[in-house]
Write an enzyme that holds these catalytic residues in place. Structure first.
Site, PDB file in Angstrom:
ATOM      1  N   ASP A 101       0.819  -1.209   0.000  1.00  0.00           N
ATOM      2  CA  ASP A 101       0.000   0.000   0.000  1.00  0.00           C
ATOM      3  C   ASP A 101       0.857   1.264   0.000  1.00  0.00           C
ATOM      4  OD1 ASP A 101       0.911  -0.486   2.593  1.00  0.00           O
ATOM      5  OD2 ASP A 101      -1.061  -0.989   3.367  1.00  0.00           O
ATOM      6  N   ASN A 139      -7.589  -2.579  14.328  1.00  0.00           N
ATOM      7  CA  ASN A 139      -8.987  -2.856  13.965  1.00  0.00           C
ATOM      8  C   ASN A 139      -9.100  -4.056  13.035  1.00  0.00           C
ATOM      9  OD1 ASN A 139      -8.051  -1.898  11.544  1.00  0.00           O
ATOM     10  ND2 ASN A 139      -9.419  -0.135  11.422  1.00  0.00           N
ATOM     11  N   HIS A 163      -7.355  -4.582  10.215  1.00  0.00           N
ATOM     12  CA  HIS A 163      -7.086  -4.389   8.781  1.00  0.00           C
ATOM     13  C   HIS A 163      -5.827  -5.125   8.347  1.00  0.00           C
ATOM     14  CE1 HIS A 163      -4.786  -0.455   9.839  1.00  0.00           C
ATOM     15  NE2 HIS A 163      -3.880  -1.312   9.424  1.00  0.00           N
ATOM     16  N   GLU A 172      -9.800  -1.681   5.344  1.00  0.00           N
ATOM     17  CA  GLU A 172     -10.424  -1.401   6.633  1.00  0.00           C
ATOM     18  C   GLU A 172     -11.664  -2.282   6.835  1.00  0.00           C
ATOM     19  OE1 GLU A 172      -8.772   0.239   8.624  1.00  0.00           O
ATOM     20  OE2 GLU A 172      -8.056   2.174   7.909  1.00  0.00           O
TER      21      GLU A 172
HETATM   22  C1  F6R Z   1       1.390  -1.579   6.130  1.00  0.00           C
HETATM   23  C2  F6R Z   1       0.074  -2.166   6.220  1.00  0.00           C
HETATM   24  C3  F6R Z   1      -0.725  -2.186   7.463  1.00  0.00           C
HETATM   25  C4  F6R Z   1       0.115  -2.456   8.715  1.00  0.00           C
HETATM   26  C5  F6R Z   1      -0.763  -2.344   9.946  1.00  0.00           C
HETATM   27  C6  F6R Z   1       0.016  -2.579  11.228  1.00  0.00           C
HETATM   28  O1  F6R Z   1       1.919  -1.714   4.816  1.00  0.00           O
HETATM   29  O2  F6R Z   1      -0.381  -2.634   5.237  1.00  0.00           O
HETATM   30  O3  F6R Z   1      -1.729  -3.163   7.364  1.00  0.00           O
HETATM   31  O4  F6R Z   1       0.675  -3.730   8.632  1.00  0.00           O
HETATM   32  O5  F6R Z   1      -1.331  -1.058   9.993  1.00  0.00           O
HETATM   33  O6  F6R Z   1       0.918  -1.526  11.383  1.00  0.00           O
HETATM   34  P1  F6R Z   1       2.051  -1.600  12.505  1.00  0.00           P
HETATM   35  O7  F6R Z   1       2.908  -2.752  12.140  1.00  0.00           O
HETATM   36  O8  F6R Z   1       2.786  -0.304  12.391  1.00  0.00           O
HETATM   37  O9  F6R Z   1       1.352  -1.801  13.801  1.00  0.00           O
END
Ligand code: F6R
Length: 256
Positions: free
Chosen positions: A69, A138, A140, A145
């Protein structure tokens, strides 16, 4: 339930365990394709992959990588753009060939066309061999989301208020966190041949529990992974502490 769950002591051990698993899978392919996540969760995994490369246990000379992403609208070269994060944390640390590392374009004039091009690039590479995932508080995965369809593809999406709040620590203030992103869809992610999800810390425990122990439901995007046959969750004890071993089959514990 097909998902294997490995529970280790802390985030460093999560990284070591996940990296060993990923390196073993990459080693099976002549020109492996790695799916990469940004955020804090996979940093220890990248650090250990870098160590494996330095010690001659991982050859990345023919590895390509696709990021999950990117934020929409951050200036080129912005330190928090995922292009910059990937350059710093993955390409440089693992000494990947930069021409083989791809990140969605969050500044394209035609974002929808750029999303289609990204899907096409993944497909023409032969598809992702091993996808690394983190998980949002959450639930994701990527920036899909809650509420996202399980057959969704790469597209422009809105970031939820909770995700923007979680990521505000990387920006001067909450209002600087972008509101939109380009993300691989859940359907895109599920096409990876193998998936390794890493999570550590108490803040992820509820999302991990829902992903593994609730029936698949769009309310928890990571629960879509239950429909994939080759997924491993590598967790530390804090992220795993709400799991009920009795309801998981097979579940492997490897506490050290
Ligand atoms: C990042 C991504 C997100 C993260 C998620 C957890 O490329 O796709 O799904 O993996 O937001 O983020 P952290 O690891 O910072 O808690």
């Amino acid at each position: 339930m097909n998902i294997s769950v490995l529970v280790t002591g802390n985030a460093l051990q999560v990284g070591e365990t996940a990296a060993n698993l990923i390196a073993a899978h990459l080693g099976l392919r002549p020109s492996p394709i790695l799916g990469i996540a940004t955020g804090s969760s996979p940093l220890t995994t990248y650090a250990h992959l870098a160590q494996l490369r330095r010690s001659g246990h991982l050859d990345v000379s023919r590895t390509s990588a696709f990021a999950l992403d990117e934020y929409v609208g951050l200036a080129a070269g912005h330190r928090q753009s995922y292009r910059s994060v990937v350059d710093r944390e993955v390409t440089t640390r693992l000494a990947l060939d930069p021409t083989r590392v791809f990140v969605p374009d969050g500044n394209a004039d035609n974002l929808d066309a750029a999303c289609l091009d990204y899907e096409a690039a993944i497909r023409s590479s032969g598809g992702i061999d091993v996808q690394i995932l983190g998980i949002g508080t959450n639930g994701h995965i990527g920036f899909n989301e809650p509420g996202t369809a399980f057959n969704s593809r790469t597209r422009v999406a809105e970031l939820s208020a909770s995700t923007r709040g979680d990521n505000a620590c990387y920006f001067p203030s909450l209002s600087d966190v972008p509101t939109r992103c380009v993300t691989q869809g859940i359907g895109t992610i599920l096409e990876a041949r193998r998936i390794v999800l890493v999570a550590s810390g108490e803040a992820k425990a509820r999302a991990v529990e829902q992903a593994l122990q609730s029936a698949p439901d769009t309310a928890c995007p990571a629960s879509a992974l239950q429909g994939h046959s080759r997924v491993t969750f590598v967790l530390d004890t804090a992220a795993a502490h709400l799991l009920n071993p009795a309801t998981l089959a097979p579940m492997q514990h490897s506490s050290r």
